[in-house]
Motif scaffolding. Structure first.
Motif, mmCIF file in Angstrom:
data_model
loop_
_atom_site.group_PDB
_atom_site.id
_atom_site.type_symbol
_atom_site.label_atom_id
_atom_site.label_comp_id
_atom_site.label_asym_id
_atom_site.label_seq_id
_atom_site.Cartn_x
_atom_site.Cartn_y
_atom_site.Cartn_z
ATOM 1 N N THR A 368 44.778 16.905 18.341
ATOM 2 C CA THR A 368 43.689 17.848 17.561
ATOM 3 C C THR A 368 42.333 17.688 18.595
ATOM 4 O OG1 THR A 368 44.273 17.226 15.609
ATOM 5 C CG2 THR A 368 42.116 18.264 15.453
ATOM 6 N N PHE A 369 42.308 18.960 19.005
ATOM 7 C CA PHE A 369 40.940 19.344 19.938
ATOM 8 C C PHE A 369 39.839 18.751 19.270
ATOM 9 C CE2 PHE A 369 37.516 22.416 20.955
ATOM 10 C CZ PHE A 369 37.295 21.870 22.160
ATOM 11 N N LYS A 370 39.009 18.019 20.206
ATOM 12 C CA LYS A 370 37.638 17.563 19.898
ATOM 13 C C LYS A 370 36.553 18.401 20.474
ATOM 14 C CE LYS A 370 39.543 12.673 19.119
ATOM 15 N NZ LYS A 370 40.700 13.149 19.846
ATOM 16 N N SER A 371 35.760 18.869 19.440
ATOM 17 C CA SER A 371 34.818 19.781 20.509
ATOM 18 C C SER A 371 33.807 19.098 20.998
ATOM 19 C CB SER A 371 34.466 21.010 19.475
ATOM 20 O OG SER A 371 33.600 20.076 18.391
ATOM 21 N N PHE A 372 33.714 19.558 22.391
ATOM 22 C CA PHE A 372 32.378 18.846 23.155
ATOM 23 C C PHE A 372 31.290 19.671 22.612
ATOM 24 C CE2 PHE A 372 35.662 20.732 25.867
ATOM 25 C CZ PHE A 372 34.909 21.724 26.210
ATOM 26 N N SER A 373 30.224 19.327 22.935
ATOM 27 C CA SER A 373 28.964 19.770 22.212
ATOM 28 C C SER A 373 28.781 21.093 22.776
ATOM 29 C CB SER A 373 27.633 18.827 22.785
ATOM 30 O OG SER A 373 27.705 18.961 24.092
ATOM 31 N N ARG A 374 28.530 22.066 21.692
ATOM 32 C CA ARG A 374 28.527 23.399 22.039
ATOM 33 C C ARG A 374 27.151 23.791 22.736
ATOM 34 N NH1 ARG A 374 29.740 28.703 20.426
ATOM 35 N NH2 ARG A 374 27.520 29.646 19.899
ATOM 36 N N HIS A 375 27.227 24.508 23.736
ATOM 37 C CA HIS A 375 25.894 24.704 24.278
ATOM 38 C C HIS A 375 25.225 26.028 23.662
ATOM 39 C CE1 HIS A 375 26.693 21.854 27.597
ATOM 40 N NE2 HIS A 375 27.853 22.346 27.186
ATOM 41 N N PRO A 376 23.972 25.998 23.607
ATOM 42 C CA PRO A 376 23.216 26.799 22.654
ATOM 43 C C PRO A 376 23.634 28.256 23.334
ATOM 44 C CG PRO A 376 21.640 25.583 24.107
ATOM 45 C CD PRO A 376 23.127 25.117 24.323
ATOM 46 N N ALA A 377 23.430 29.268 22.250
ATOM 47 C CA ALA A 377 23.773 30.620 22.710
ATOM 48 C C ALA A 377 22.568 31.429 22.841
ATOM 49 C CB ALA A 377 24.645 31.381 21.525
ATOM 50 N N CYS A 378 22.486 32.441 23.418
ATOM 51 C CA CYS A 378 21.553 33.491 23.589
ATOM 52 C C CYS A 378 21.882 34.719 23.145
ATOM 53 C CB CYS A 378 21.308 33.341 25.019
ATOM 54 S SG CYS A 378 19.676 34.292 25.732
ATOM 55 N N THR A 379 21.179 35.468 22.304
ATOM 56 C CA THR A 379 21.593 36.738 22.028
ATOM 57 C C THR A 379 20.565 37.888 22.200
ATOM 58 O OG1 THR A 379 22.201 35.716 19.792
ATOM 59 C CG2 THR A 379 21.795 37.829 19.674
ATOM 60 N N LYS A 380 21.083 38.927 22.807
ATOM 61 C CA LYS A 380 20.678 40.061 23.276
ATOM 62 C C LYS A 380 21.225 41.357 22.640
ATOM 63 C CE LYS A 380 18.144 37.793 26.424
ATOM 64 N NZ LYS A 380 16.624 37.652 26.389
ATOM 65 N N ASP A 381 20.191 42.348 22.278
ATOM 66 C CA ASP A 381 20.833 43.609 21.884
ATOM 67 C C ASP A 381 20.560 44.691 22.891
ATOM 68 O OD1 ASP A 381 21.233 42.453 19.386
ATOM 69 O OD2 ASP A 381 19.366 43.070 18.430
ATOM 70 N N VAL A 382 21.289 45.574 22.906
ATOM 71 C CA VAL A 382 21.248 46.686 23.699
ATOM 72 C C VAL A 382 21.536 47.789 22.855
ATOM 73 C CG1 VAL A 382 23.473 46.792 24.797
ATOM 74 C CG2 VAL A 382 21.694 48.199 25.908
ATOM 75 N N SER A 383 20.749 49.120 23.015
ATOM 76 C CA SER A 383 20.598 50.382 22.139
ATOM 77 C C SER A 383 20.740 51.259 22.865
ATOM 78 C CB SER A 383 19.709 50.448 21.090
ATOM 79 O OG SER A 383 19.443 49.267 20.461
ATOM 80 N N PHE A 384 21.464 52.479 22.834
ATOM 81 C CA PHE A 384 21.454 53.627 23.572
ATOM 82 C C PHE A 384 21.804 54.754 22.897
ATOM 83 C CE2 PHE A 384 24.867 50.721 25.184
ATOM 84 C CZ PHE A 384 25.924 51.565 24.475
ATOM 85 N N TRP A 385 21.495 55.882 23.223
ATOM 86 C CA TRP A 385 21.985 57.303 22.968
ATOM 87 C C TRP A 385 23.260 57.513 23.422
ATOM 88 C CZ3 TRP A 385 19.898 58.846 18.406
ATOM 89 C CH2 TRP A 385 18.384 58.668 17.999
ATOM 90 N N LEU A 386 24.380 57.854 22.854
ATOM 91 C CA LEU A 386 25.509 58.404 23.502
ATOM 92 C C LEU A 386 25.300 59.835 24.301
ATOM 93 C CD1 LEU A 386 28.233 57.293 21.081
ATOM 94 C CD2 LEU A 386 27.178 56.034 22.830
ATOM 95 N N PRO A 387 26.073 59.825 25.323
ATOM 96 C CA PRO A 387 25.810 61.128 25.926
ATOM 97 C C PRO A 387 26.547 62.470 25.086
ATOM 98 C CG PRO A 387 27.732 59.896 26.938
ATOM 99 C CD PRO A 387 27.020 59.107 26.068
#
Ligand code: PHE
Length: 466
Positions: A368-387
């Motif tokens: 059984t896989f033992k998870s090693f510490s998960r590194h912190p995530a970083c969240t970013k949004d991108v918004s745009f008008w479609l052509p």
């Protein structure tokens, strides 16, 4: 542009208007995960081989194949959606990264006919050189193909644009069908006996007994081919189902603690004897088999779709130079079962080079896989008008993210979609979760990636950033 070339696994290919295989995806070719003996995918592959001792094994076939091999040879109509650029990675208009292991059915069948002196294509000779266990396979009349396959897709913990499949094909002489099916039943009985003995003597894993809940349906939507007789097809279906049952019970039976949970959840729980593994066959459609099914197993509280299968279109046998034979085929996804068996929570981990991942596994064993510490995530949004004019396809955006962020892009989600009531323009907002499997990412580095992404989507898709 037409003179530009790209190199894939040492070969040059011309680039044209169809080319959409990115550097990020091409860099995955040749990874050979299924040939690293202690890799979970390879452990599953080797266990599958044990259920098919009389098959030839192919596992090193180049992932760049012709559109003919991937589609036409398999009776895909010209307008099949799987052929579109938004679903498939094209090298150019004639070549692509195989989308399934079925791409090799016809050429391997042809290679078999070469042994029998029926054709002499150089490509067949090359393939035969790659086969393991050719002798035992009655000279290629039965074979397995383990392959990395490529599909353009969304980005999250269970989707990755490269995954692995095992193709299985068994063909039989039409005149000796009943006898040959009997022989293969004898081989299966031997396998069951050996597995039971090894498990009884503490050989690890769990004894699993398949119980089939539904019978295979043959209906007008899932018909027997006109060229086949019902008797012939019944023999093939029985051989196919029993072969697949043994394979699945053997692979899932490798895990002990994990499968122990199945009986608790299973509707067929019993307190003594081997644990039950419910299996069902759902009618399906593939251009290259008829009738066709999806095999599902009841595992850890839900039905899992693990495999497509069916009776090979006779036209494929004919075009492969084998009109004298009939056959069945399946295509089995390796990642899904490996994730369950080893408790691997994220499909990207299969690609990890971190020793904390790789050193956890040993050939022939489920741990059984033992998870090693998960590194912190970083969240970013991108918004745009479609052509407003050109079309925007989400998979193009996904590939752009992969190209720029590589495996740091863990998850990409459309979190908001908005149509402006006055201008009629549509806006999309995507949330990208950046996270590394093996280190901490800095905000600074992610900002750089995000800025590059903003620039590239503007240039490439003509969107207007918000
Ligand atoms: N190639 C099919 C897929 O990838 C699976 C399949 C293989 C179905 C062989 C039938 C026979 O979905």
């Amino acid at each position: 542009e037409s003179r530009r070339k790209i190199k894939v696994l040492g070969k040059d290919y011309a680039v044209d208007g169809w080319t959409n295989a990115t550097e990020a995806i091409l860099s995955k070719t040749g990874s050979n995960l299924i040939n690293i003996p202690s890799h979970p995918l390879s452990i599953v592959k080797e266990q599958i081989y044990k259920s098919f001792p009389n098959f030839a094994y192919y596992e090193k076939i180049d992932p760049v194949v012709s559109t003919f091999d991937n589609f036409e040879s398999l009776c895909f109509p010209k307008d099949h959606p799987g052929r579109s650029k938004t679903d498939t990675y094209y090298i150019n208009q004639d070549m692509l990264l195989r989308t399934h292991s079925s791409a090799h059915q016809m050429e391997i069948l042809k290679a078999g006919s070469q042994i029998n002196g029926l054709n002499n294509e150089p490509r067949s000779k090359h393939l035969l050189g790659l086969a393991r266990n050719l002798e035992a396979s009655l000279n290629n009349e039965r074979f397995l193909v383990a392959a990395d396959v490529y599909r353009r897709d969304e980005i999250d913990a269970s989707h990755y644009p490269v995954f692995h499949q095992m193709e299985g094909v068994a063909t039989f002489d039409r005149k000796r069908l009943a006898e040959e099916a009997k022989e293969s039943e004898n081989i299966r009985n031997g396998i069951i006996k050996r597995e039971n003995e090894s498990k009884a003597s503490g050989g690890g894993g769990n004894k699993l007994e398949v119980v089939t809940e539904d019978d295979t349906q043959i209906s007008k939507d899932n018909p027997i081919q006109g060229e086949h007789s019902p008797e012939e097809v019944q023999i093939l279906i029985k051989d196919m189902k029993e072969s697949m049952n043994i394979m699945v019970a053997s692979v899932l039976g490798m895990g002990s603690t994990i499968t122990a949970e199945n009986s608790r959840n299973s509707k067929n729980a019993s307190s003594s004897g081997p644990q039950k593994l419910p299996v069902r066959w759902i009618e399906a459609y593939f251009p290259f088999t008829s009738p066709s099914w999806e095999m599902e197993v009841w595992f850890q509280g839900k039905w899992l779709e693990i495999c497509g299968c069916g009776i090979v279109q006779q036209s494929i046998m004919e075009r492969s130079g084998r009109p004298d034979r009939v056959g069945w085929a399946f295509g089995f996804g390796l990642e899904r079962l490996a994730m369950i068996l080893f408790g691997i929570p994220d499909i990207r981990l299969f690609w990890s080079k971190d020793p904390r991942f790789l050193d956890q596994f040993q050939p022939g064993k489920i741990s059984t896989f033992k998870s090693f510490s998960r590194h912190p995530a970083c969240t970013k949004d991108v918004s745009f008008w479609l052509p407003s004019d050109a079309q925007f396809h989400e998979n193009d955006f996904m590939d752009t993210v992969r190209e720029i962020a590589g495996d740091l892009a863990e998850d990409v989600k459309l979190i908001d979609k908005f149509k402006h009531p006055k201008t009629g323009k549509t806006s999309h907002c995507y949330r990208i979760n950046y996270c590394s499997m093996d280190r901490n990412v800095t905000n600074e580095e992610i900002n750089k990636i995000q800025n590059e992404l903003r620039q590239v989507v503007t240039d490439k898709f003509g969107v207007e950033l918000r």
